[in-house]
Scaffold this active site. Structure first.
Site, PDB file in Angstrom:
ATOM      1  N   ASP A  23       0.834  -1.214   0.000  1.00 40.22           N
ATOM      2  CA  ASP A  23       0.000   0.000   0.000  1.00 40.22           C
ATOM      3  C   ASP A  23       0.863   1.258   0.000  1.00 40.22           C
ATOM      4  OD1 ASP A  23      -2.292   1.508   0.061  1.00 40.22           O
ATOM      5  OD2 ASP A  23      -2.643   1.257   2.209  1.00 40.22           O
ATOM      6  N   ASN A  25       1.392   3.422  -2.863  1.00 38.47           N
ATOM      7  CA  ASN A  25       1.967   3.883  -4.151  1.00 38.47           C
ATOM      8  C   ASN A  25       1.430   5.261  -4.530  1.00 38.47           C
ATOM      9  OD1 ASN A  25       3.121   1.369  -4.315  1.00 38.47           O
ATOM     10  ND2 ASN A  25       1.703   0.568  -5.851  1.00 38.47           N
ATOM     11  N   ARG A  36      -0.419   8.940 -10.193  1.00 39.56           N
ATOM     12  CA  ARG A  36      -0.496   7.708  -9.400  1.00 39.56           C
ATOM     13  C   ARG A  36       0.238   6.536 -10.062  1.00 39.56           C
ATOM     14  NH1 ARG A  36      -3.902   7.444  -5.290  1.00 39.56           N
ATOM     15  NH2 ARG A  36      -4.249   5.223  -5.591  1.00 39.56           N
ATOM     16  N   HIS A  40       2.758   3.377  -8.969  1.00 39.05           N
ATOM     17  CA  HIS A  40       2.583   1.934  -9.195  1.00 39.05           C
ATOM     18  C   HIS A  40       3.792   1.331  -9.917  1.00 39.05           C
ATOM     19  CE1 HIS A  40      -1.323   2.103  -7.504  1.00 39.05           C
ATOM     20  NE2 HIS A  40      -1.896   2.753  -8.508  1.00 39.05           N
ATOM     21  N   LEU A 134      10.657 -20.799  -4.219  1.00 38.29           N
ATOM     22  CA  LEU A 134       9.604 -19.928  -3.684  1.00 38.29           C
ATOM     23  C   LEU A 134       8.299 -20.059  -4.482  1.00 38.29           C
ATOM     24  CD1 LEU A 134       8.897 -17.356  -1.838  1.00 38.29           C
ATOM     25  CD2 LEU A 134       9.505 -16.021  -3.865  1.00 38.29           C
ATOM     26  N   ARG A 193      -5.748  -2.109   8.244  1.00 39.40           N
ATOM     27  CA  ARG A 193      -6.961  -2.775   7.729  1.00 39.40           C
ATOM     28  C   ARG A 193      -6.565  -3.976   6.903  1.00 39.40           C
ATOM     29  NH1 ARG A 193      -8.348   2.351   6.259  1.00 39.40           N
ATOM     30  NH2 ARG A 193      -7.441   2.055   4.192  1.00 39.40           N
ATOM     31  N   LEU A 194      -7.475  -4.961   6.831  1.00 36.63           N
ATOM     32  CA  LEU A 194      -7.226  -6.118   5.969  1.00 36.63           C
ATOM     33  C   LEU A 194      -7.655  -5.844   4.528  1.00 36.63           C
ATOM     34  CD1 LEU A 194      -8.182  -9.554   7.563  1.00 36.63           C
ATOM     35  CD2 LEU A 194      -6.041  -8.901   6.484  1.00 36.63           C
ATOM     36  N   GLU A 206       0.267 -13.209  12.221  1.00 36.31           N
ATOM     37  CA  GLU A 206       0.846 -12.068  12.943  1.00 36.31           C
ATOM     38  C   GLU A 206       0.882 -10.862  11.997  1.00 36.31           C
ATOM     39  OE1 GLU A 206       2.166 -11.998  16.164  1.00 36.31           O
ATOM     40  OE2 GLU A 206       1.404 -14.033  16.448  1.00 36.31           O
TER      41      GLU A 206
HETATM   42  C1  FPP Z   1      -2.041   0.171  -3.265  1.00 37.16           C
HETATM   43  O1  FPP Z   1      -1.541   1.476  -3.245  1.00 37.16           O
HETATM   44  C2  FPP Z   1      -1.454  -0.543  -4.382  1.00 37.16           C
HETATM   45  C3  FPP Z   1      -2.149  -1.111  -5.403  1.00 37.16           C
HETATM   46  C4  FPP Z   1      -3.609  -1.081  -5.489  1.00 37.16           C
HETATM   47  C5  FPP Z   1      -1.448  -1.747  -6.516  1.00 37.16           C
HETATM   48  C6  FPP Z   1      -0.232  -2.529  -6.164  1.00 37.16           C
HETATM   49  C7  FPP Z   1       0.567  -2.710  -7.377  1.00 37.16           C
HETATM   50  C8  FPP Z   1       1.908  -2.770  -7.443  1.00 37.16           C
HETATM   51  C9  FPP Z   1       2.789  -2.739  -6.260  1.00 37.16           C
HETATM   52  C10 FPP Z   1       2.611  -2.889  -8.737  1.00 37.16           C
HETATM   53  C11 FPP Z   1       2.911  -4.324  -9.119  1.00 37.16           C
HETATM   54  C12 FPP Z   1       1.708  -4.901  -9.680  1.00 37.16           C
HETATM   55  C13 FPP Z   1       1.566  -6.064 -10.324  1.00 37.16           C
HETATM   56  C14 FPP Z   1       0.257  -6.330 -10.910  1.00 37.16           C
HETATM   57  C15 FPP Z   1       2.599  -7.082 -10.503  1.00 37.16           C
HETATM   58  P1  FPP Z   1      -2.575   2.672  -3.418  1.00 37.16           P
HETATM   59  O2  FPP Z   1      -2.652   3.008  -4.862  1.00 37.16           O
HETATM   60  O3  FPP Z   1      -3.883   2.319  -2.790  1.00 37.16           O
HETATM   61  O4  FPP Z   1      -1.857   3.804  -2.632  1.00 37.16           O
HETATM   62  P2  FPP Z   1      -2.553   4.962  -1.798  1.00 37.16           P
HETATM   63  O5  FPP Z   1      -3.340   4.303  -0.697  1.00 37.16           O
HETATM   64  O6  FPP Z   1      -1.400   5.752  -1.282  1.00 37.16           O
HETATM   65  O7  FPP Z   1      -3.411   5.745  -2.753  1.00 37.16           O
END
Ligand code: FPP
Length: 239
Positions: A23, A25, A36, A40, A134, A193-194, A206
């Protein structure tokens, strides 16, 4: 302590299965006045490092939350961008992951993904299916409630009677079938949060929530969390 070259984690009490909610990005990009998707893309690079760090440390299973069943509500541009990142990730990384004996599995409703994502995911799974290192689960179009609903449907389709329904039987129909539950769940960027991730499987997991945004997370912070886990005493409901 630094872990620059080799993994110095103690092999004792190493978590078998680690789950990560990647979380932050968006906030990371916003702080830099960038879109945004820039966040990502940076998140994808972090993921690459963390998969390698997991493999090097001898972790057996890593499950990451890449796209939830709720993420479709984001702007079309962001959804399309995330799908493109998924395709790019599978295509570019599969060679390296295969070389490192990593087995890629997509968990979630694959059929609901864009065809190009399904295609790239299936090829990555096919290429790495016999690997013994893995197990790397990428949760895409995944929701914990959806996981349970699908499992219930599968039981009903098999004609299982109500009195025959057990935790073991339901567990055996989840996307994570055959795998142990996560020992450790990490969520970056400070939210506790989950968010509909592995609701069933995290009953005794954990939790570690850290403030770092996912793009800033690295191997050193990761190994520190694993060490902190190794210090915790798990009781599984006992005294
Ligand atoms: C949550 O951050 C992140 C995501 C919804 C996407 C996660 C994706 C990646 C880490 C890239 C790699 C992806 C793949 C498919 C291999 P957010 O956008 O909710 O961040 P925020 O809460 O700060 O807005």
């Amino acid at each position: 302590m630094r872990y620059n070259m080799t993994c110095q984690l103690s092999k004792e009490n190493l978590p078998e299965h680690i789950a990560i909610i990647m979380d932050g990005n968006g906030r990371w990009a916003k702080e830099k006045n960038r879109p945004r998707l820039f966040g990502h893309n940076a998140g994808m690079k972090t993921l690459r490092k963390i998969v390698k760090a997991s493999s090097d440390a001898g972790i057996k299973i890593l499950t990451v939350y890449a796209f939830s069943t709720e993420n479709w509500k984001r702007s079309q541009e962001e959804v399309d961008g995330l799908m493109n990142i998924a395709v790019e990730y599978f295509k570019k990384e599969v060679g390296e992951l295969h070389k490192n004996n990593v087995k890629i599995q997509v968990i979630g409703d694959i059929a609901g993904l864009y065809p190009k994502v399904q295609d790239a995911a299936r090829k990555a799974m096919e290429t790495t299916k016999d690997n013994t290192g893995l197990i790397f689960n990428v949760a895409l179009n995944y929701g914990g409630r959806n996981d349970i609903v699908y499992a219930v449907k599968a039981l009903m389709e098999k004609g299982v009677l109500p009195e025959e329904v057990t935790e073991e039987r339901l567990n055996a129909e989840l996307y994570t079938k055959g795998l142990p539950d996560p020992d450790l769940l990490i969520r970056t960027s400070g939210e506790s949060r989950l968010s509909n991730f592995m609701l069933w499987q995290t009953a005794y997991t954990e939790f570690f929530v850290i403030d770092t945004y996912w793009p800033d997370f690295d191997q050193e912070a990761y190994y520190h969390l694993i060490e902190a886990y190794q210090q915790r005493h798990r009781r599984f409901g006992t005294a």
